[in-house]
Motif scaffolding. Structure first.
Motif, mmCIF file in Angstrom:
data_model
loop_
_atom_site.group_PDB
_atom_site.id
_atom_site.type_symbol
_atom_site.label_atom_id
_atom_site.label_comp_id
_atom_site.label_asym_id
_atom_site.label_seq_id
_atom_site.Cartn_x
_atom_site.Cartn_y
_atom_site.Cartn_z
ATOM 1 N N TYR A 285 -5.972 2.109 3.968
ATOM 2 C CA TYR A 285 -4.669 2.702 4.243
ATOM 3 C C TYR A 285 -4.917 4.031 4.927
ATOM 4 O O TYR A 285 -5.640 4.891 4.398
ATOM 5 C CB TYR A 285 -3.934 2.890 2.917
ATOM 6 N N TYR B 225 -7.542 5.904 2.615
ATOM 7 C CA TYR B 225 -7.496 5.529 1.210
ATOM 8 C C TYR B 225 -7.897 4.068 1.071
ATOM 9 O O TYR B 225 -7.750 3.278 2.018
ATOM 10 C CB TYR B 225 -6.090 5.704 0.641
ATOM 11 N N CYS B 226 -8.376 3.703 -0.107
ATOM 12 C CA CYS B 226 -8.687 2.299 -0.370
ATOM 13 C C CYS B 226 -8.122 1.880 -1.714
ATOM 14 O O CYS B 226 -7.740 2.712 -2.548
ATOM 15 C CB CYS B 226 -10.202 2.045 -0.308
ATOM 16 N N ASP B 227 -8.107 0.597 -1.923
ATOM 17 C CA ASP B 227 -7.529 0.012 -3.135
ATOM 18 C C ASP B 227 -8.640 -0.436 -4.064
ATOM 19 O O ASP B 227 -8.625 -1.542 -4.602
ATOM 20 C CB ASP B 227 -6.641 -1.183 -2.744
ATOM 21 N N PHE C 146 0.824 -1.206 0.000
ATOM 22 C CA PHE C 146 0.000 0.000 0.000
ATOM 23 C C PHE C 146 0.862 1.262 0.000
ATOM 24 O O PHE C 146 0.490 2.265 -0.607
ATOM 25 C CB PHE C 146 -0.959 -0.010 1.187
ATOM 26 N N LYS D 137 1.820 1.747 -3.607
ATOM 27 C CA LYS D 137 0.691 2.246 -4.398
ATOM 28 C C LYS D 137 0.389 3.707 -4.064
ATOM 29 O O LYS D 137 0.094 4.507 -4.957
ATOM 30 C CB LYS D 137 -0.547 1.377 -4.142
ATOM 31 N N TYR D 138 0.464 4.061 -2.795
ATOM 32 C CA TYR D 138 0.224 5.451 -2.384
ATOM 33 C C TYR D 138 1.259 6.382 -3.015
ATOM 34 O O TYR D 138 0.913 7.453 -3.537
ATOM 35 C CB TYR D 138 0.267 5.545 -0.857
ATOM 36 N N LEU E 202 -3.886 4.772 -5.122
ATOM 37 C CA LEU E 202 -4.945 4.546 -4.140
ATOM 38 C C LEU E 202 -6.024 5.612 -4.283
ATOM 39 O O LEU E 202 -5.761 6.731 -4.712
ATOM 40 C CB LEU E 202 -4.382 4.560 -2.715
#
Length: 209
Positions: free
Chosen positions: A151, A202-204, A111, A114-115, A120
């Protein structure tokens, strides 16, 4: 495909190859592993912190014993095997918490990556926070379900949180199927959680367009 036996040095080396440095210390400081060690060995917070700073390898003695025992068995060098009661009462529990800690760190690292690459979806900050582990928030364009990961970030603090419970209109549900609704999200309560209203979530998941 790794052919060697995974003692903590080899595990840390594999993590480093994935771009995750200081993996041994990350495991030692993970709340899952730390709580297990403190309860199982009756460490105080201060004693545990000092142990991690001085010689964290001591915390992985059971893993070392398992690998050494496996090697002894493979080479026929065994006279006295580990007793089933020790395996049942100590070794399985240790590997359980070690594995959960490794998983937690790997998911957080994923995560983080990705952030850092803008992958995200930003949900927002909580409307309310209850007892540091339950948040009220508008889901905006995210459709969430139980066991999804969120996250959370505030300044340098970064957390990965698994959704343990969801509520809409004060009713427990398994997933959110509507956009832009106020929901309650509960996470597993533990001493290192301490969520507050300044965290960004945040989400995926792919938001609606």
């Amino acid at each position: 495909s790794h052919s060697g036996n995974l003692k903590i040095e080899q595990i840390s080396e594999l993590a480093n190859d994935l771009g995750i440095p200081d993996f041994e210390k990350s495991i030692a400081n993970c709340y899952i592993f730390k709580n297990y060690q403190m309860q199982h060995n009756d460490y105080s917070k201060e004693n545990y912190s000092n142990l991690v700073a001085r010689n964290s390898k001591k915390l992985f003695n059971i893993l070392e014993k398992i690998v050494d025992e496996r090697n002894n068995v493979a080479h026929g060098w065994v006279e006295n095997r580990i007793s089933f009661s020790d395996i049942d009462n100590e070794y399985i529990e240790y590997i359980h918490y070690l594995s959960k800690s490794i998983l937690e760190i790997l998911i957080l690292s994923l995560f983080n990556t990705k952030y850092n690459h803008g992958k995200l979806y930003f949900i927002g900050k909580p409307i309310e926070v209850y007892d540091h582990h339950i948040i009220g928030i508008n889901n905006k364009g995210s459709l969430l379900k139980k066991n999804d990961y969120l996250y959370a970030i505030k300044d340098k603090a970064k957390k990965i949180l698994r959704i343990e419970s969801l509520q809409k209109d004060l009713k427990d549900i398994d997933e959110i199927s509507e956009y832009n609704v106020d929901i309650g999200i509960g996470f597993t309560k533990h001493c290192d959680l301490n969520i507050d209203k300044n965290y960004e979530f945040y989400c995926d998941t792919i938001p609606f367009h």
